[in-house]
Each structure stands twice: as structure tokens, then as C-alpha cells.
Design a protein around this motif. Structure first.
Motif, PDB file in Angstrom:
ATOM      1  N   ILE A 175       0.828  -1.203   0.000  1.00 34.62           N
ATOM      2  CA  ILE A 175       0.000   0.000   0.000  1.00 34.62           C
ATOM      3  C   ILE A 175       0.866   1.259   0.000  1.00 34.62           C
ATOM      4  N   THR A 176       0.572   2.143  -0.935  1.00 36.88           N
ATOM      5  CA  THR A 176       1.207   3.451  -0.999  1.00 36.88           C
ATOM      6  C   THR A 176       0.209   4.410  -1.642  1.00 36.88           C
ATOM      7  N   SER A 177       0.514   5.695  -1.666  1.00 34.85           N
ATOM      8  CA  SER A 177      -0.426   6.647  -2.265  1.00 34.85           C
ATOM      9  C   SER A 177      -0.424   6.523  -3.784  1.00 34.85           C
ATOM     10  N   GLN A 178      -1.523   6.899  -4.390  1.00 37.61           N
ATOM     11  CA  GLN A 178      -1.627   6.839  -5.850  1.00 37.61           C
ATOM     12  C   GLN A 178      -0.599   7.753  -6.506  1.00 37.61           C
ATOM     13  N   ILE A 179      -0.374   8.920  -5.915  1.00 39.66           N
ATOM     14  CA  ILE A 179       0.604   9.855  -6.463  1.00 39.66           C
ATOM     15  C   ILE A 179       1.993   9.222  -6.472  1.00 39.66           C
ATOM     16  N   GLU A 180       2.341   8.543  -5.378  1.00 45.06           N
ATOM     17  CA  GLU A 180       3.662   7.904  -5.287  1.00 45.06           C
ATOM     18  C   GLU A 180       3.799   6.789  -6.311  1.00 45.06           C
ATOM     19  N   TRP A 181       2.765   5.995  -6.447  1.00 38.94           N
ATOM     20  CA  TRP A 181       2.795   4.882  -7.401  1.00 38.94           C
ATOM     21  C   TRP A 181       2.919   5.402  -8.834  1.00 38.94           C
ATOM     22  N   ASN A 182       2.259   6.509  -9.132  1.00 35.19           N
ATOM     23  CA  ASN A 182       2.382   7.100 -10.468  1.00 35.19           C
ATOM     24  C   ASN A 182       3.816   7.543 -10.737  1.00 35.19           C
ATOM     25  N   GLU A 183       4.424   8.199  -9.752  1.00 35.47           N
ATOM     26  CA  GLU A 183       5.778   8.707  -9.960  1.00 35.47           C
ATOM     27  C   GLU A 183       6.807   7.582 -10.005  1.00 35.47           C
ATOM     28  N   MET A 184       6.561   6.521  -9.227  1.00 30.07           N
ATOM     29  CA  MET A 184       7.457   5.372  -9.260  1.00 30.07           C
ATOM     30  C   MET A 184       7.586   4.829 -10.689  1.00 30.07           C
ATOM     31  N   ARG A 185       6.472   4.751 -11.385  1.00 30.62           N
ATOM     32  CA  ARG A 185       6.459   4.168 -12.727  1.00 30.62           C
ATOM     33  C   ARG A 185       6.841   5.159 -13.819  1.00 30.62           C
ATOM     34  N   ASP A 186       6.717   6.460 -13.514  1.00 28.62           N
ATOM     35  CA  ASP A 186       7.041   7.483 -14.506  1.00 28.62           C
ATOM     36  C   ASP A 186       7.785   8.632 -13.816  1.00 28.62           C
ATOM     37  N   PRO A 187       9.017   8.380 -13.371  1.00 32.19           N
ATOM     38  CA  PRO A 187       9.747   9.388 -12.597  1.00 32.19           C
ATOM     39  C   PRO A 187      10.169  10.577 -13.454  1.00 32.19           C
ATOM     40  N   ASN A 188      10.334  11.712 -12.782  1.00 29.60           N
ATOM     41  CA  ASN A 188      10.810  12.903 -13.486  1.00 29.60           C
ATOM     42  C   ASN A 188      12.335  12.922 -13.502  1.00 29.60           C
ATOM     43  N   ILE A 189      12.912  13.955 -14.056  1.00 27.52           N
ATOM     44  CA  ILE A 189      14.362  14.011 -14.222  1.00 27.52           C
ATOM     45  C   ILE A 189      15.099  14.009 -12.881  1.00 27.52           C
TER      46      ILE A 189
END
Length: 281
Positions: free
Chosen positions: A138-152
Motif C-alpha cells: 500500500i502506498t499513495s496513488q501519487i507515489e505509485w504514479n511517480e514510481m512508474r514514470d519518474p521525473n528528471i
């Protein structure tokens, strides 16, 4: 292994490994003469940082909070860059408690940076597989999104080998989620955009696990935030909020990275320690 009984909830700290990171980065703009009084650096200006998951046993569930450094994730270059002196022995500790990885029902992730998420997967037959196969992660949706599509900025800490094998086990939430009676996660942002904290309550006892918003006891000052924080003013705001609430209620604060304390209770001023669980060194 150090333990803390919180009403009917039992907490046990496991050995997730250790890193040595630059003290200046861990205390941001705070001058070294100030932070070094509270958390001593070595000759290379590095400080010892544990990565120790917390086993929470509540309501018949075995819940792991964070996952440690895992094993086999660090080549010599990464070991040098991140000061990895010891990898995880979480599975050994679980075995000593009479538990296997399959006995873990839930894994709570405050965020998914490598030093928190490496323990989620392991290499078998040249393929990364889940360690805790029966668990919801379990983690936040925002974190899971960034995990899979990280920024620079974040791509160096969100590693593909830490998420691909467990994607089917992920359960996300938006603002907050009740895990089981007495345990909830609350999204805060700050250290990362998707960062969350964990609140554990039973009867009159409460513990706040602040994740990397307050990684050690030396970060209790609300203005002492990490250079690693993506949104430092959000970290400051959340620390102000949860320190005010926590000090008024005389809660426990627990730490994932602290080399000296597992958990602390402060007085109303936040300056005097009134109870503690020290790490056995």
C-alpha cells in the motif's frame, strides 16, 4: 530486536541494512555546527542511517512498514555512492520470530525511494520477483504514479527492479486509508509528492511514523528538512501540523533511519525526552 507494546499492538524493529549519506544533504540548509551536535558525522561528513522496517502485529495481521535495502541491489559503484555498509537481514529476523515472507499480510510504504523499496523484490533465476508474495503493498496513488514514470530529478531513486515484479500487489489511496482498526496512512507530500505517514493507535497510546519527513530524532525541529525533499515547504507544514498534534497528545514518534533511537516521546515543548526505545548498538 527492539520491541514496543502499544496497547494490544506489538511493534518489532527488523534489520533492513545501513547506509552512510552526506550529513549536509540530510540536514539541508542547517549549519553543520548545529546539526552535528545532535547527530555526529564521521570523518567524511557522512552520518549513519538505518533502513529498518517495523513489523506491526495487530488484529491478527502481520504488517510490515517499509522494506529495507533488500539484497543484491547494489553493485560496487552504488555501494560507494550510497555508503551501503550492510544489506538487509529482514528475512532472517522474521525467521527468528517464527515468520516467513508469506506470513506478511500487508506492506505499508510511506514512499518508494530505493532505500525504502529495495526489499520488495529479490533476484531468482536471473529475474526480479516479489519477496512478500501474499501481501498487499500500500502506498499513495501519487507515489505509485511517480514510481512508474519518474521525473528528471526522481529517476535516480525510483528503480524499475523495485516495482515491476510487485505491480499486481499494489493497492493505492488518495488522501488517507484505514489499514485495519487502529492503523491508517495519511498522504502528506513533502519529501516526495506522494509521501505518506502512518498513524498507529490503541487505547490511550499513539505512534506516528513520519517517514522521511522526520527520518531521525535530530529532525524534530520543524525547519530542519532534507536537501533530498522535493517539496521542502510541504515538509515544514506537515511537520508543524503533526508535531503540534503529537506533542499535545504525548505520542510516540518512530524513525526508519535513526541509528540511535527506534522511538521517542517528547514533552510538550518537544525538547525533553520523556520516554524512549533505544537501538541496541
Amino acid at each position: 530486536m527492539e520491541t514496543l507494546q502499544l496497547g494490544n499492538i506489538k511493534l518489532t524493529w527488523l534489520n533492513g541494512g545501513v547506509t552512510y549519506l552526506d550529513g549536509g544533504a540530510m540536514f539541508g540548509v542547517v549549519p553543520k555546527p548545529l546539526w552535528a551536535k545532535k547527530y555526529s558525522p564521521n570523518e567524511n561528513n557522512q552520518i549513519e542511517l538505518r533502513t529498518d522496517p517495523l513489523l506491526i502485529q495487530a488484529n491478527g495481521l502481520n504488517i510490515l512498514l517499509e522494506s529495507g535495502l533488500g539484497n543484491g541491489k547494489f553493485d560496487e559503484k552504488k555501494k560507494r555512492n550510497f555508503g551501503v555498509m550492510e544489506e538487509s537481514s529482514v528475512l532472517t529476523d522474521l525467521d527468528a520470530l517464527g515468520l516467513s515472507p508469506d506470513d506478511i499480510h500487508i506492506v505499508l510504504m510511506t514512499h518508494l525511494h530505493f532505500d525504502h523499496a529495495c526489499g520488495l523484490t529479490e533476484l531468482k533465476d536471473n529475474q526480479w520477483v516479489s519477496v512478500f508474495k501474499q501481501a498487499a503493498i500500500i502506498t499513495s496513488q501519487i507515489e505509485w504514479n511517480e514510481m512508474r514514470d519518474p521525473n528528471i530529478r526522481s529517476k535516480n531513486t525510483y528503480w524499475r527492479e523495485n516495482w515491476e515484479a510487485v505491480s499486481s500487489q499494489m493497492k493505492t489511496f488518495e488522501k488517507e486509508i484505514e489499514i485495519t482498526k487502529g492503523i491508517k496512512m495519511v498522504h502528506t507530500g513533502g519529501h516526495s509528492n506522494g509521501h505518506s505517514i502512518v498513524i498507529i493507535e490503541d487505547g490511550d497510546e499513539t505512534l506516528l511514523h513520519m517517514g522521511d519527513i522526520m527520518p531521525t530524532h535530530a529532525h524534530s525541529n520543524v525547519l530542519w528538512v532534507l536537501a533530498y525533499d522535493d517539496y521542502p515547504m510541504d515538509s515544514v507544514y506537515q511537520k508543524q501540523k503533526w508535531m503540534k498534534t503529537g506533542l499535545e497528545k504525548q505520542v510516540w514518534y518512530s524513525f526508519y533511519h535513526d541509528a540511535y533511537y527506534r522511538a521517542i516521546k517528547w514533552d510538550l515543548t518537544g525538547k525533553q525526552v520523556i520516554d524512549e526505545v533505544k537501538r541496541i548498538r
